[in-house]
Design a protein around this motif. Sequence first.
Motif, short mmCIF file in Angstrom:
data_model
loop_
_atom_site.label_atom_id
_atom_site.label_comp_id
_atom_site.label_asym_id
_atom_site.label_seq_id
_atom_site.Cartn_x
_atom_site.Cartn_y
_atom_site.Cartn_z
N LEU A 108 0.80 -1.26 -0.08
CA LEU A 108 -0.04 -0.02 0.07
C LEU A 108 0.92 1.13 -0.11
N ALA A 109 2.01 1.22 0.47
CA ALA A 109 2.78 2.45 0.76
C ALA A 109 3.76 2.59 -0.71
N ARG A 110 3.76 1.46 -1.54
CA ARG A 110 4.16 1.59 -2.79
C ARG A 110 3.53 1.67 -3.81
N THR A 111 2.26 1.26 -3.81
CA THR A 111 1.21 1.47 -5.07
C THR A 111 0.93 3.01 -4.92
N PRO A 112 0.54 3.55 -6.20
CA PRO A 112 -0.13 4.58 -6.44
C PRO A 112 -1.46 4.56 -6.26
N ALA A 113 -2.26 3.66 -6.31
CA ALA A 113 -3.66 3.28 -6.15
C ALA A 113 -4.29 3.90 -4.87
N ARG A 114 -5.37 4.27 -5.06
CA ARG A 114 -5.87 4.87 -3.77
C ARG A 114 -7.44 4.55 -3.71
N GLY A 115 -8.18 4.84 -2.56
CA GLY A 115 -9.55 4.51 -2.65
C GLY A 115 -9.82 3.05 -2.69
N ALA A 116 -11.04 2.89 -3.36
CA ALA A 116 -11.66 1.84 -3.41
C ALA A 116 -10.73 0.52 -3.87
N MET A 117 -10.01 0.95 -5.08
CA MET A 117 -9.04 0.26 -5.84
C MET A 117 -8.09 -0.37 -4.96
N ALA A 118 -7.52 0.50 -4.24
CA ALA A 118 -6.43 0.32 -3.33
C ALA A 118 -6.92 -0.90 -2.35
N THR A 119 -8.02 -0.66 -1.54
CA THR A 119 -8.64 -1.54 -0.68
C THR A 119 -9.15 -3.08 -1.29
N THR A 120 -9.49 -2.94 -2.54
CA THR A 120 -10.02 -4.31 -3.19
C THR A 120 -8.76 -5.17 -3.31
N VAL A 121 -7.51 -4.52 -3.91
CA VAL A 121 -6.44 -5.35 -4.04
C VAL A 121 -5.82 -5.73 -2.80
N ALA A 122 -5.92 -4.98 -1.91
CA ALA A 122 -4.99 -5.33 -0.73
C ALA A 122 -5.77 -6.14 -0.08
N ASP A 123 -7.21 -6.37 0.19
CA ASP A 123 -7.90 -7.44 0.64
C ASP A 123 -7.75 -8.62 -0.06
N ALA A 124 -7.66 -8.72 -1.47
CA ALA A 124 -7.27 -9.68 -2.20
C ALA A 124 -5.88 -10.44 -1.83
N LEU A 125 -4.96 -9.58 -1.46
CA LEU A 125 -3.78 -10.07 -1.35
C LEU A 125 -3.72 -10.78 0.12
N LEU A 126 -4.23 -10.25 1.21
CA LEU A 126 -4.45 -10.85 2.50
C LEU A 126 -5.07 -12.15 2.43
N ARG A 127 -6.28 -12.23 1.83
CA ARG A 127 -6.80 -13.40 1.75
C ARG A 127 -6.02 -14.41 0.85
N ALA A 128 -5.02 -14.11 0.00
CA ALA A 128 -4.12 -15.00 -0.44
C ALA A 128 -3.04 -15.66 0.58
N GLY A 129 -2.88 -14.78 1.61
CA GLY A 129 -1.85 -15.04 2.41
C GLY A 129 -0.77 -14.10 2.64
N LEU A 130 -0.76 -13.07 1.74
CA LEU A 130 0.16 -12.19 2.21
C LEU A 130 0.10 -11.44 3.53
N PRO A 131 1.35 -11.52 4.37
CA PRO A 131 1.32 -10.89 5.44
C PRO A 131 0.92 -9.34 5.40
N ALA A 132 0.27 -9.08 6.80
CA ALA A 132 -0.46 -7.87 6.76
C ALA A 132 0.81 -6.88 6.94
#
Length: 592
Positions: free
Chosen positions: A568-592
């Motif tokens: 999240l610190a590295r990506t320029p994505a913001r708002g709903a798009m950033a939340t969507t992809v972050a949640d997808a990575l969490l569900r896939a097992g990437l550490p918080a």
Amino acid sequence: MSASTDLPSPFARQTKVLMVMDVVESVRLMEQDENDFVARWQKLVDRTEHHLLGLHGGRLVKSLGDGLMLEFKDALGCIRAGFALQELAAQGNEGLASEQQLHLRIGAHLAEFVADKHDIYGSDVNLTARIAGLAGPGEFIITAELRDRLAPNLDADVEDLGGCYLKHVAEPVRVYRVGPPGHQPVIAPGQTVRLDLRPTIAIIPFSMRSSEPGQELLGEALADDVIAALSRTSELHVISRLSTTFFRGRDDSVDDIKAHLGASYVLSGVCRASGSDLALFVELIDTKTRHIVWADSLKGRVSGVFSADDELIARLVAAISAAVMHHEVGRAHRHALPTLEGYTLLLGAVALMHRNSPSDFKRSREMLEHLVERSRRHPAPHAWLATWHVLLVQQGWSDDPQAQGRQAMDSTRRALENDPQSSLALTVQGFVLTNLVKDLAGAASSYQAALQINPNESLAWLLTGTLNAFMGNGADALDASERALRLSPLDPLRYFYDSLAASAAITAGKYDRAIELAKRSLRANRSHTSTYRALAIAQSLSNQMDDARDTVQKLLELEPSFTVTQFLARTPARGAMATTVADALLRAGLPA
């Protein structure tokens, strides 16, 4: 008895004005006519040593092969000597063709150094040489310390270049470009010398072997299609059809073709048609070594030659591009940097920076910095050096992303100073603004300006797609990315295009297409962490959770400390798009 501490030091510390000057493109001039270059250089050195230095209070410190290091008593003597040196070089160029002319670049600094009877030493000595590297052909660059000892408009015309980053120098150095008083502008239009940073390829009309009537010109039509397709690639210069037609059906040697067309590579072949089937045998020759660097047999349909979507042409163009790049990368690895052509350095550097091997990545920067020193006035090396800094941060290899951002912006500034109409430089400026500065509005303006100048700038279309993905504009993101893919970039960048296009497809909700693109990217480059992130996100969002978790594990093998917070610190994505992809990575097992 203890030893005395008052013994005289064998070294003497001094502060004087140092100048370094050398010849632009000396390697090319030597290869062109070694005896002529040496004779002209020796004449200039002799006049400098026995006439010019005495007039301006200078002395020769040492010869640098194709350059000199000089020392002066004061700033004014140095400046006047520099102008006199440029005038000597200009006199020697009278009556010579532009490619034969000898151009000097000069740098000077008020330096502190240690001297003995053999040489002078110190960081300021090295800094002076780096300052000279900032100069373009016929230019004279000085530091702020030296500029402060001059009377502007009286001693020299002075142009502030701001803070410039130099190799092995941590902080930017404030420098100025100087010219004789009353000389406006400091850089005269048309006085720059540029390296050709694109290899030149000549496609000879293919010989036709067919018993079928009406197919005599099929080989020429096929060559025309190849020329048109390759001409869309900004990394290659393609000789026009009108020029290559002269060699149709002739048995000329490679040397003859090189002499007449100036080509780095020649593509020729034989075309055979049998009914509706077409077979093409082609070979690509390096005109410098006369070696065949690639050859292949390809099959297609006769009707496809006249189709805009012909697969044969696409396969042939991709293979030619890959062969040229592979050959230039090999040459870049085998030979020392000073002996390499400009296009070998550029193509090699671009390929190596996208291999994601730390050693190749480091070599890429060395090549780009060497090319920058050889061709300060060309925008492309500066633009690709800025790209290098962005990729360093994206790969997680930077200890100071903010410093990388400053250096990347400095490189894009120099690129656009050299050519404000460079679509590549404008594109890379947008790349830096997006990923390191997080200025998405500024990036959009840069991409738009690049595409207005060159609507076929594939990298601008690709990064426009990525920008729209960050902003959540899925349809626009996918459309721009697919357009970039159709413009056929050179092979080493293909994985990069597929990777960013996968991210655009995710934003558009086209998860199957995103997975297809990401997997294709990974087949070409299995060490690109961004692609694993895109693949894991697409798999997670399409509920392929086992596959997503496997992908995340492969990502963590490459970057063990990577977390969603870092993403999240590295990506320029913001708002709903950033939340969507972050949640997808969490569900896939990437550490918080």
